[in-house]
Design an enzyme around this catalytic site. Structure first.
Site, PDB file in Angstrom:
ATOM      1  N   ASN A 194     -28.376  20.280 -42.468  1.00 41.98           N
ATOM      2  CA  ASN A 194     -29.714  19.709 -42.955  1.00 41.98           C
ATOM      3  C   ASN A 194     -29.709  19.064 -44.359  1.00 41.98           C
ATOM      4  OD1 ASN A 194     -31.670  20.847 -41.054  1.00 41.98           O
ATOM      5  ND2 ASN A 194     -31.475  23.006 -41.989  1.00 41.98           N
ATOM      6  N   ARG A 239     -38.616  28.122 -30.890  1.00 40.88           N
ATOM      7  CA  ARG A 239     -39.502  29.025 -31.393  1.00 40.88           C
ATOM      8  C   ARG A 239     -41.041  28.730 -31.112  1.00 40.88           C
ATOM      9  NH1 ARG A 239     -36.740  27.054 -37.096  1.00 40.88           N
ATOM     10  NH2 ARG A 239     -35.423  28.811 -37.532  1.00 40.88           N
ATOM     11  N   ASP A 285     -36.570  24.510 -32.931  1.00 37.90           N
ATOM     12  CA  ASP A 285     -38.239  24.461 -33.148  1.00 37.90           C
ATOM     13  C   ASP A 285     -38.904  24.546 -31.882  1.00 37.90           C
ATOM     14  OD1 ASP A 285     -38.295  23.101 -36.162  1.00 37.90           O
ATOM     15  OD2 ASP A 285     -36.706  22.468 -35.068  1.00 37.90           O
ATOM     16  N   ARG A 316     -35.755  20.864 -46.392  1.00 36.44           N
ATOM     17  CA  ARG A 316     -34.625  20.467 -45.941  1.00 36.44           C
ATOM     18  C   ARG A 316     -34.453  19.315 -46.659  1.00 36.44           C
ATOM     19  NH1 ARG A 316     -37.251  22.709 -41.472  1.00 36.44           N
ATOM     20  NH2 ARG A 316     -36.270  24.545 -40.422  1.00 36.44           N
ATOM     21  N   HIS A 363     -36.778  17.675 -38.013  1.00 32.79           N
ATOM     22  CA  HIS A 363     -36.608  19.037 -38.082  1.00 32.79           C
ATOM     23  C   HIS A 363     -36.831  19.449 -39.345  1.00 32.79           C
ATOM     24  CE1 HIS A 363     -35.062  22.724 -37.592  1.00 32.79           C
ATOM     25  NE2 HIS A 363     -33.921  22.681 -38.479  1.00 32.79           N
TER      26      HIS A 363
END
Length: 329
Positions: free
Chosen positions: A135, A166, A163, A103, A190
């Protein structure tokens, strides 16, 4: 005497319907618009993109289904004027992340794009809350704050909300417990240097370290925690390699944040905000558990951290700060 018609059909309310503007009609922007429409996060949703035929078509495709949603209207345009009056602006426009590309490698081209579009957005909606998804989101959020001069609460990024989702998904798979009852956060960048805050993770009100055997017969020891944290970091790369972009889950994540803002939910979300003396970290935008409501990004919480977690977050901040400095911010 008031007529019967006036009684049956009251005059239009003086209150203004809520409005979300989404910048960028690519895979992420359209997923955000679709999720926000499905959840009814705002009465009006608009998409803005420089590609006029695409943005109009994407908006029309969603609008044809608004009968089945709580949403009132979905419109698309290449004109920034469509954003005027928005309560929340969600910026998804940016360079596309290629397979194997980090990213942070997107930073230069994306920041140049922000220099062009952000001032125009502030010009038509200076009182809006700005949420950045583009990003590298932490660097983009920091740059946007500097470009606009707006207060910290008004400009924030989607951070590690995805995240965190996840992480909870993987813990749920390991334990069989619903994700809604798993309380664990990912903080920091991130990206590759993000930190799973295992020391404060709980299932229900049971600390993860005291959970006992999982469905696979393992326990949440250092090996399992590292495996899950690695999967969280790598999952985006895996999805990008397979289908070219991550869009559905980030669409739902953005809708979740949008709802917290527009319904003033005061939810704890790991959005990316400007940190000032948070765990010794200052002058950088990155994710931390933050109260999110009508005013945008509020108080940043201080969960208990181990020394390793604190060191990881400090390293993550230094990495992000260096990228911003290299870009002249």
């Amino acid at each position: 005497m008031e007529s019967k018609a006036q009684t049956l059909y009251p005059s239009k309310s003086s209150g203004r319907p809520s409005k979300i503007a989404i910048i960028g009609a690519g895979a992420v922007g359209t997923a955000v618009a679709y999720a926000c429409a499905m959840r009814g996060d705002a009465r009006s949703i608009v998409l803005q993109d420089i590609n006029k035929p695409k943005v109009e078509a994407e908006a029309l495709d969603i609008a044809h289904g608004i009968q089945f949603t709580p949403c009132g209207s979905v419109e698309g345009s290449d004109d920034v004027e469509i954003v005027r009056g928005a309560d929340l602006i969600i910026v998804t426009a940016g360079a596309k992340q290629q397979p194997g590309q980090s990213r942070l490698e997107l930073a230069g081209s994306t920041v140049n794009l922000m220099k062009k579009i952000v001032p125009n957005l502030v010009g038509v909606a200076p009182d809006a809350r700005f949420m950045f998804i583009t990003n590298p989101v932490d660097v983009v959020t920091y740059v946007a704050l500097k470009l606009t001069g707006l207060p910290r609460n008004q400009v924030f990024g989607s951070g590690t909300v995805l995240d965190t989702s996840r992480l909870r998904y993987l813990v749920s798979r390991e334990t069989g417990v619903a994700t809604q009852n798993i309380h664990a956060y990912v903080a920091g960048e991130h990206g590759d240097s993000e930190v799973a805050l295992w020391s404060s993770a709980e299932i229900g009100n049971v600390p993860l370290s005291q959970w006992g055997p999982t469905l696979s017969g393992r326990v949440f020891d250092a090996e399992l925690r590292k495996s899950i944290a690695t999967d969280v970091v790598q999952s985006a790369y895996k999805i990008i390699e397979g289908k070219g972009a991550t869009n559905y889950a980030i669409g739902l994540s953005a809708s979740n944040i949008a709802g917290a803002v527009l319904r003033d939910e005061q939810r704890v979300l790991t959005v990316s905000t400007l940190l000032e003396d948070w765990e010794g970290i200052s002058d950088v935008c990155m994710a931390a558990p933050t109260l999110v409501g009508r005013d945008g990004a509020g108080r940043v919480l201080n969960p208990p951290l181990t020394l390793n977690e604190r060191d990881g977050l400090t390293a993550s901040a230094e990495r992000l700060r260096k990228v911003a400095r290299d870009l002249g911010f």
